[in-house]
Design a protein around this motif. Structure first.
Motif: not given
Length: 237
Positions: A3-4, A64-65, A70-71
């Motif tokens: 996703i990132y 937030r996304a 990233l987390n």
């Protein structure tokens, strides 16, 4: 694809479609290393693409996304649906880019048409070439006209419609020796085929027959240009 990675791809695609941005110095931000600068540029390009996307942005949700991605947190949207939405957003961006380009070209064409109307009205000596540019015979030469594939030797002075010179051979370099039809904008090719050695023509080229929608070098996009051309000789190579 994770996703990132897709998010970054979206940012880069969107950033490439941005036409302008307003830069204000961010408060209390110091970029001390190259890595700091790279990270800031990534963030700024993402923000620019979002601001220019035409999508109603919820800043808190977007941030937030980014944080969740990233987390490495579990995403609320699966990869399949992400791909569908991303394709839709990219389609919107491309449509907006095309619409802006079409409007710019239409505005330039309308402005140019008005320029040529006024030009013809104020100068009855102008002649319209079949390809669409106008020319005035300053001095008529002798001999036969040039043809495509032949070598022309000529000088020129190029200016914008307001009279500002942006290029010329006089005083700068030797006369041009060039094969008519080799890389050269269409208006110039057609003009050289009108002229006989010793003649001087002043040619008014619409942007479509000169440097086009993109422009070139010192010539902005969609710019009418005026060339005073002095043909010295023409013949086979």
């Amino acid at each position: 694809m994770k996703i990132y990675t897709k998010l970054l791809a979206f940012a880069l695609v969107g950033g490439a479609l941005c036409f302008s941005s307003c830069h204000k110095k961010a408060a209390n931000i110091n970029l001390n290393t190259m890595q700091d600068t790279v990270n800031w540029v990534i963030g700024e390009s993402m923000a620019q693409s979002l601001m220019n996307s035409g999508v109603d942005i919820d800043k808190e949700l977007v941030l937030r996304a980014v944080e969740a991605t990233l987390n490495g947190e579990k995403q609320p949207i699966d990869d399949a649906n992400f791909d569908i939405i991303l394709a839709q957003v990219n389609h919107i961006l491309m449509e907006q880019q095309q619409a802006m380009a079409n409007k710019k070209q239409a505005d330039a064409s309308a402005q140019e048409e008005k320029y040529f109307q006024d030009l013809v009205k104020n100068n009855p000596k102008l002649i319209k070439h079949e390809s669409g540019f106008y020319y005035e015979v300053v001095k008529e030469g002798k001999g036969r006209k040039g043809k495509f594939g032949e070598v022309a030797v000529f000088d020129y002075k190029a200016s914008f419609a307001n009279g500002q010179i942006f290029d010329q051979t006089y005083g700068n370099r030797d006369a041009i020796t060039h094969v008519i039809g080799s890389p050269m904008f269409q208006g110039m090719q057609d003009a050289l085929c009108l002229m006989t050695p010793g003649s001087i023509y002043r040619c008014y080229f619409p942007y479509q027959l000169a440097f086009g929608f993109e422009g070139s070098g010192d010539v902005p996009p969609c710019t009418t240009v005026v060339y005073e051309i002095e043909l010295h000789s023409v013949g086979v190579n």
